[in-house]
Every structure is written in structure tokens, then in C-alpha cells.
Scaffold this active site. Structure first.
Site, short mmCIF file in Angstrom:
data_model
loop_
_atom_site.label_atom_id
_atom_site.label_comp_id
_atom_site.label_asym_id
_atom_site.label_seq_id
_atom_site.Cartn_x
_atom_site.Cartn_y
_atom_site.Cartn_z
CE LYS A 64 -3.97 -2.32 2.15
NZ LYS A 64 -3.36 -3.63 2.50
NE ARG A 65 6.37 0.24 0.51
CZ ARG A 65 6.47 -0.31 1.71
NH1 ARG A 65 5.57 -0.05 2.65
NH2 ARG A 65 7.48 -1.13 2.00
#
Lengths: 271, 271
Positions: A95-96
Site C-alpha cells: 500500500k505504498r
């Protein structure tokens, strides 16, 4: 092979829409794996071997490795999967969310370091938080509608008569997916919202967490999210498989396999 | 000491609102530091020593370490900062965004592994993506308005007559900041939007990237973002300081110090 093609092939080869999440929580590992970084590798690879013919993808959650300083084990697990089960896609769930030069570093982390076929990213910073990943010709899975209670805090705010998450789906479908590399995260706890997203994005793959330990309804999820081909989904289960309670005569890996097979069948019953 | 108190003390002790970002891009490091992980440690700690009396915080960007598998160097840099300059807060810029048990692993990563005083997080998944951090009594810096071109894709969507980023500011001010641990990220390229956020959040600290290499106007930023006390901001500069072009007789660290001092003074001229 690019991510979407590889995923299509895995759906067909294993007749499965099940994604097995790898969240190795040291406190929940079987006793023989606790306390050493190598135990994480051995646990995860035993799970992989026990379920690789039942899954369409594996999804390690990097937070569990990062908290322990065990990125080296994730590198080993990724290499093992590529070597032993090269037809099963690896999704790095990280979930960058960052932009430009920094996003490019995260793309290097996911694709070069871990050899991931796809990576999860947050849409909050917009198009230039997704664009740097495109250069790799792999997959980018954008958060759209998440299955947690606070998911509505932003995602359900109304924008021009529609909730924000539908705008995200539209943005990805209309603009960000120009290279055909994108997928979306849509939680299983809201089947009607899966249906709404499916209507917006055509056949784009959906990564759907929230069944298993999180309680989402498999039948409603599959009916809402399937494409005309009866695929289009990576339905994720992590803890319910990893930490399945063994029945008589089983060890943890056999129990994981049993639950994975039950879940795959429960999904397939409604495709 | 909690993050907000430590930040207040650093603002006062160094008479500075300058945050020095640590983005060690291997391609841009001085030649003597290239090619080895240890070079990253030596470069960053020389920058820290050269600027520690001019900064209110240091902000390592974890992507640069993750791309290289150099988390071990970030651990060493963090330990060095805590030991040598214990009064200067460490902000881990990782923009994590996840929930529940996973968010707690990211909190462990930031606070326990790296000893960070604060960590940046994404708001897209809502309250339960921030809540797990609160247990540590450190700082949580929520993305609000970012300075990149695509920042408007979501953040500027209109919700009940106001752009989304203002809703995020309001959510944090009214609900998520119940323990007084929160700050917000607001880019320097939109001074009027900094002003709008400041009006919503009172004296809450703002982390402001976008000056220096990104071209934000220092005077307009400071006038828009300062509190009545003339503080309230961590104005970040990374590349302009790290990769300052040395003038005659300077080395890279002296050049970094010169630019940091010029930036600190340019900020202070408008407080």
C-alpha cells in the site's frame, strides 16, 4: 509475462480465484517456527507448497516482515515462489503511496528487489503516485474501497452525487490504466459496492480482502464481482488459512490446505 | 518526551523551522559514498552532524533505503541521531496506510525498530488506519494536501462545497487528534491552501515539503502557515541540501550546511 496475463493463466490452471495472504504474525506461528527469522521463511514456504495448486496468487503483507526487520526472509520467500511455482503471481501488499522519484524507489523495491508481479498502492496522492510503476510492465493494484470500519471516512464522502471510491474506480478505469496494468482493491464486506465497481471497470481484476477471518459473505461477493468469464477476482484469505486449527491427524500445513480447498470450492460454487 | 513537546523544544533550541530530508539517492551521492550500503550511513550521518544545530527535525524517506535493501543502514542512522542529537525529532517518512493488526506492525516498524518520534501515514483507509499508532504516544503525521501535480486528483474533489483535503484536516482536528499526537502534511506549492488548513487545525504542526528543489515560495509559505507563536511548521528541504553544489573550498557537508543555514534564515525572515 505481464501480471494480467499471468493472473489469467493461474485462474485457469488452478481453477481458482483464491489469493492466499502471507501475514506471518510471530505470536501465532506454530511453536517450531517461532523466535527466529528463518522460521518465518520455513512457515511461509510450507504454506506456499501446501496451497500452490489451489491459489491464483500469493500476497505477502510486508508490514509483518518490516516490523521484525525480516525483509531478507521476504526476499527468500519471493525467490522460492518464483523458482518453485513460477506460474503463480506474487502480489506485494505494501500500500505504498508516494510520488515521482520516491515512487520509483518503491517500484524498485517491489519489482526488482522482491520480484513481485504486482504491488498495492494508495490513490490519495493521485496519478503521479501510480505512473512511475508503469515503466516495469507489471501490475499496480490501487486501493478503492476497503473493508474496515473507517473505510467510509473518506471513501464514502459524496462527490458529485457519487461516493469517492467510485471516482477512484473511474479515474483508474479511464486514465491510470492506459497500459492495462491496473487492478483495484475492493473489500468483501460490501457486495453492493463490489457490484458498483465492477460496473465501472469492466473486466479489470479486483483484489478482494475480507472473507475468512473478516467475515465477508463468499456467495454475495462472487455474484457481485465475477466477470462474464466467471473470473475477474483475487479473493484473499490470510489468517483463516495460515492459522487454521488442525483437525485430527493434520499438521498446520495440512489444515491450511484443507481450508484453502474449502474456500476455493465455496468460491467456485458461485462463479 | 512526546513528539509535539520534542518538536516545540527543537524549534526553540535551534531557532529553526527547517526539517532536513534524508533521501540518499545512490546515483547522486558524492563519489566516496557510492556503491556500498555503509556509504549511505556515512553520507547521512555527515549531513546530520553538519546541520543538526540548524534543523528542527530530520526526515528519512524510507523508499530510498527499501529499494536498496538498506534498512539496516536506516536503523544505524536512526540510532546515531538518537545518540548524538537526542533533542532533534526523527520523522520516518513512509506514508504507510493500512488498518488494525497490519497498521500495528507498521507502528512497530516506525517506533520500535527505527525509534522514530513520528511517522507519516495516508488517510485513505480512515480512522482505523491511524488509531493503532496512538498506543505509542508518539507522533502521527497525516497526508492532507500534497504538492505534486496529481495531488488534486483526489484531494481537490469537492465534498459538500469544500475540497477533500479540507475534510481530512477537519477529521484529524476534530476526531483523530484526540490524544494530541497528530500533525498534517501540506505542500508548500499552494500557500492559500496552507492558510485554509491552518484556519481549520489551530496550532497543529504542519509538515511542509515542496520548498527547495520543488520550487515552493518560502515567504508565502511561512506567512500562510505560521502560528501566533511564529512556529507550527516543519518546512522540509531534501535534495537542495543533500546535493548542494559546493562552492570554492567547500566539501558536500559544508555546502549542505551553507544551504541549510540560508534556508533557515530565509524562513526566519518571515516568521
Amino acid at each position: 509475462m505481464n501480471f494480467i496475463n499471468k493472473l489469467n493463466a493461474a485462474w485457469a490452471a488452478n481453477d481458482s480465484l483464491l489469493c492466499v495472504g502471507l501475514d506471518p504474525d510471530m505470536d501465532r506461528l506454530p511453536a517450531q517456527f517461532r523466535g527466529t527469522p528463518d522460521g518465518i521463511f520455513r512457515f511461509c514456504t510450507e504454506i506456499i507448497d501446501a496451497t500452490a495448486d489451489l491459489a491464483c496468487a500469493f500476497k505477502p503483507q510486508i508490514a509483518y516482515f518490516a516490523a521484525l526487520g525480516a525483509e531478507g526472509q521476504l526476499e527468500r520467500i519471493s525467490a522460492y515462489l518464483r523458482h518453485r511455482h513460477p506460474h503463480i503471481p506474487l502480489i506485494l501488499d505494501s500500500k505504498r503511496g508516494d510520488i515521482g522519484a520516491t515512487a520509483k524507489q518503491y517500484a524498485r523495491e517491489a519489482y526488482d528487489r522482491y520480484g513481485a508481479d504486482a504491488v498495492t498502492v494508495s490513490p490519495y496522492m493521485g496519478a503521479d503516485s501510480v505512473e512511475p510503476y508503469m515503466e516495469w510492465q507489471r501490475g499496480v493494484i490501487v486501493l478503492c474501497r476497503t473493508s474496515n470500519p473507517g473505510g467510509s471516512d473518506l471513501q464514502f464522502l459524496e462527490v458529485n452525487g457519487k461516493p469517492l471510491y467510485q471516482h477512484v474506480a473511474q479515474l483508474v478505469a479511464d486514465k491510470w490504466n492506459s497500459n492495462g496494468q491496473c487492478a483495484l482493491v475492493v473489500g468483501a464486506t460490501f457486495p453492493e459496492e463490489i457490484r458498483a465497481v465492477r460496473a465501472i471497470v469492466g473486466d479489470m481484476p479486483l483484489l478482494i480482502p475480507g472473507i475468512g477471518a473478516q467475515g465477508g459473505d463468499i456467495e454475495a461477493t462472487v455474484r457481485a464481482g465475477r466477470t462474464d468469464a466467471g473470473t475477474g477476482m483475487m479473493i484473499n484469505s490470510s489468517r483463516a488459512i495460515l492459522y487454521a486449527a488442525p483437525q485430527a491427524g493434520e499438521d498446520f500445513a495440512q489444515a491450511a490446505r484443507r481450508v484453502a480447498e474449502e474456500t476455493r470450492q465455496a468460491i467456485n460454487a458461485h462463479r
